[in-house]
Design an enzyme around this catalytic site. Structure first.
Site: not given
Ligand code: F6R
Length: 609
Positions: A2, A27, A74, A98-99, A482, A486, A489, A505, A604
Site C-alpha cells: 500500500c 510498490r 494491496w 498501510n499495515g 535467483e 526472477k 516472478e 536426489h 515492491k
C-alpha cells in the site's frame, strides 16, 4: 505494498497527491482512492483499476481541495473492491492506512455493540471507527487518535483528515514507513520519499510510534504518550528523475542496464590499494570486527539469495562461520547465538516487515552488533542497526530486484574484505589482488550486458515453456536460485533452482525433452563436477541452456545451447553471471506479455508479515 500520499496547502492538492500516488505504483496495489476536503465536505473517488483510471475519474467528476489524502491498496482484509479501497470515511473523518491491525476482530465486535455499522471488510475501517468513537470522550482529535493507537496492536502508517479542521493532516506510524515532506507554505506526507520528490527534497522521517500533526506551516510530532518529540529535517539524496524510464520500455530493463553505473557508485571512494575503506560501513571502528566469531545473515527473497552468496565469501575470506536464514523463518525459530556474533540484515527497501522484526528480535538475543546492507538511507533497518553499508543502487522501481541484488553482492564482498583485514585472515597481497578484480566489475558488467541480443533470441525459444530448472554449484547455486526466482516472478513460468549435485536426489525425475535446464557454468574449480551433472541431464534427453565462460566453452549440440560470456575473475562470477539470467527473465516476460514492472500479486516493499 500500500502507498499513502497526503497534502495540506494553499492550492489544489489533488494533482500533487495523484502524481505522488502514480510514483508509488511500483510498490504494487490492486485498488486506489482519493479524498479531498472541498467546501467543508469530503469528495472521495475510488477505483479497482490503475491510478491512471483514478486520475481520469478525478478529471471527469472533479475532485479538488486544499487538504487531501490518497492511497493505493494491496489487499490484506477483504477482496480488492471499491468498498474495501481507501480512503474510508466515518462521520467527520477520512482515513488511509498501510499495515495490519491485528486485534481488529475484537475491536470490531466492541464497536458493533456500540452501534457502529461497517461497510467494508477492512481492518482500516475498524481503526477509523475507533478514532471516531474516542472523539466522544476526548477534547481533541489528537487525543482521540492517541487513545485509539494505544488500543490497537499490529502495524500502521496512517493519514487522517477531519472535516472541521480544514488545514490539518494527522499522521502516525508503527511498523510501516511514513515520511513528511516539507514545502514552503505547504506540507505533505507519503509512504516514501519518491512520491514527493516533484514537490520537495526535504523530509522528516517519522520514527516508530510517533504521531505528527501537519499543517501548512508547522509539524508537531509526539509519541504515543502525547509527549513532544523534536525532529530534524534531512535532504533526500534522490532526485525526481530517479523514477523515469528514460528511453527504456520498462523500469526493470532500465535497472538491468544501469548496473555498470550502480556498481561504480557502490565502489566510489571506498577502495584503497589493499583495503576497503572503513567509512564504507557507517558507524564502524577499526577494531569492531577484531573479536568477531560468528555471522548470522537474515533477509527475504532476492536479498536472501545475496546472503547465501555472502556465506560462501565470508567463510572463504574471513574463516568465520556464517549462517543464513529467511527472515520469516528466523523470527520464529529458537536461534542459538554464538559468542561475539554479528547480525547482518540485507534489504533493498529497509522496510521489509519480517527482516525488521528479525532485527528487533536479534537485539534481545545477545548479538554483539547489528549491521544492515541496504539501499534506502533513512529506512527503518538503517535507523535501527548499529552499522550500515549503503548499496547506492539508486531508486529501484521494477518489482523484480536487479541492480539492488548485484550491489548487495558487491557490498557483501567489500564487507568480507573489511572483516578479513580486521581478523588478519588474508594477506595484504591477496586483498590487493581481490581489490584489483573488484575494480574491473563495472566494465565487465558492460561486457555481460552486450550479450542482450543473444539472450533475447534464447528467450524466444523459452517463453512458451511451462517449467524450467536452474542449476549451479558452489557459490553459483544461490545464483541459480535467483535466476529461477526472477523468471517465475515476472514471466510466470514455473522455475526452480537446484544445487547441481542435488539433481540425482530427486529433481532428475523431472528431466525429459520438454524440461529446459539452465546451467550457470562459469569456469571455476567446480567445473569438472558440473560437467558430470550436465551429462546426467543430456543422457535423459533434457534440453540444456548453458551460460558458460569463453575460456572453457562447453560443446553445443542439438540438445545443448551454449551462451559464452566474457572471462572474469572467479570472485566476480556470482555478480556477473546474474546479469544474463536477469535478461532472460526480462525478455521471457516481455514475450509473454506480462506486467513486467508490476507482476501480479507482488509488492515492491513488503511491509506486512
Ligand atoms: C524479488 C524481490 C523480492 C525482494 C524481497 C525482499 O525480485 O525483489 O524477493 O528481494 O521482497 O525485499 P527487500 O530487499 O526490500 O527486503
Amino acid at each position: 505494498m500500500c502507498g499513502i500520499v497526503g497534502a495540506t496547502a494553499q492550492r489544489n492538492v489533488a494533482p500533487i497527491i495523484l502524481t505522488g500516488l502514480s510514483r508509488l505504483e511500483y510498490r504494487g496495489y490492486d485498488s486506489a482512492g482519493i479524498c479531498t476536503l472541498e467546501n467543508d465536505e469530503f469528495n472521495c473517488l475510488k477505483t479497482t483499476s490503475k491510478v491512471a483510471t483514478l486520475i481520469n475519474k478525478v478529471k471527469e467528476r472533479g475532485c479538488k481541495g486544499f487538504l487531501g489524502i490518497a492511497h493505493t491498496r494491496w489487499a490484506t482484509h477483504g477482496i480488492p473492491s471499491e468498498t474495501n479501497a481507501h480512503p474510508h470515511i466515518c462521520g467527520n473523518l477520512a482515513l488511509v492506512h498501510n499495515g495490519i491491525i491485528e486485534n481488529f476482530k475484537e475491536l470490531k465486535a466492541k464497536l458493533q455493540e456500540k452501534g457502529y455499522v461497517f461497510k467494508s471488510e477492512t481492518d482500516t475501517e475498524v481503526l477509523l471507527c475507533l478514532i471516531h468513537y474516542h472523539q466522544q470522550d476526548s477534547n481533541s482529535l489528537k487525543e482521540a487518535l492517541l487513545k485509539a493507537l494505544n488500543e490497537v496492536t499490529g502495524s500502521y502508517a496512517i493519514a487522517l483528515i477531519n472535516k472541521s479542521e480544514p488545514g490539518v493532516l494527522y499522521t502516525a506510524r508503527s511498523g510501516s514507513p511514513l515520511v513528511i515532506g516539507l514545502g514552503i507554505g505547504e506540507n505533505f506526507v507519503a509512504s516514501d520519499v519518491l512520491a514527493l520528490l516533484p514537490v520537495t527534497r526535504r523530509f522528516i522521517y517519522l520514527d516508530e510510534q510517533e504521531v505528527a500533526i501537519v499543517t501548512t506551516d508547522k509539524i508537531d510530532v509526539c509519541g504515543l504518550d502525547g509527549k513532544e518529540h523534536i525532529k530534524k529535517a534531512q535532504d533526500a539524496d534522490l532526485d525526481a528523475e530517479s523514477i523515469s524510464k528514460g528511453s527504456f520500455d520498462h523500469f526493470m530493463q532500465k535497472e538491468i542496464f544501469e548496473q555498470p553505473s550502480s556498481l561504480r557508485n557502490t565502489l566510489t571512494e571506498r577502495l584503497d590499494d589493499d583495503s576497503v575503506r572503513l567509512e564504507t560501513v557507517i558507524g564502524l571502528k577499526k577494531d569492531s570486527f577484531k573479536d568477531l566469531q560468528n555471522i548470522q545473515i537474515v533477509a527475504c527473497g532476492t536479498s536472501f539469495h545475496a546472503g547465501l552468496v555472502g556465506k560462501y565469501w565470508f567463510e572463504e575470506l574471513t574463516h568465520i562461520p556464517c549462517n543464513v536464514d529467511i527472515a520469516s523463518e528466523y523470527r520464529y525459530r529458537h536461534a542459538v547465538v554464538g559468542n561475539n556474533s554479528l547480525f547482518i540484515t540485507i534489504s533493498q527497501s529497509g522496510e521489509t516487515a519480517d527482516t525488521l522484526a528479525s532485527l528487533r528480535l536479534a537485539k534481545t538475543q545477545g548479538y554483539k552488533n547489528s549491521l544492515c546492507i541496504c539501499n534506502v538511507n533513512g529506512s527503518s533497518l538503517v535507523r535501527e542497526s548499529d552499522f550500515t553499508l549503503l548499496t547506492r543502487a539508486g531508486a529501484e522501481i521494477g518489482v523484480a530486484s536487479t541492480k539492488a541484488f548485484t550491489t548487495q553482492l558487491l557490498s557483501l564482498l567489500m564487507l568480507a574484505l573489511i572483516i578479513a583485514e580486521q581478523k588478519g585472515s588474508l594477506t595484504a597481497q591477496k586483498r590487493h589482488e581481490l581489490i584489483e578484480s573488484i575494480r574491473q566489475l563495472p566494465s565487465l558488467c558492460e561486457k555481460f550486458l552486450s550479450k542482450d541480443k543473444d539472450i533475447l533470441a534464447l528467450a524466444s525459444e523459452f517463453a512458451d515453456k511451462h517449467h524450467c530448472l536452474f542449476l549451479g554449484r558452489g557459490v553459483m547455486y544461490p545464483i541459480a536460485l535467483e535466476g529461477a526466482l526472477k523468471l517465475k516472478e515476472i514471466s510466470y513460468i514455473h522455475a526452480e533452482g537446484y544445487a547441481a549435485g542435488e539433481l540425482k536426489h530427486g529433481p532428475i525425475a523431472l528431466i525429459d525433452r520438454n524440461m529446459p535446464v539452465v546451467v550457470v557454468a562459469p569456469d571455476n574449480a567446480l567445473m569438472g563436477k558440473l560437467v558430470s551433472n550436465i551429462e546426467e541431464v543430456r543422457a535423459r534427453g533434457g534440453k540444456l541452456y548453458i551460460f558458460n565462460s569463453e575460456e572453457h566453452v562447453l560443446k553445443a549440440d542439438t540438445q545443448t545451447k551454449v551462451i559464452s560470456l566474457s572471462d572474469c575473475p572467479e570472485i566476480l562470477q556470482p555478480i556477473l553471471f546474474t546479469i544474463p539470467l536477469q535478461l532472460l527473465a526480462y525478455h521471457c516476460a516481455v514475450i509473454n506479455g506480462t506486467d513486467v514492472d508490476q507482476p501480479r500479486n507482488l509488492a515492491k516493499s513488503v511491509t506486512v508479515e
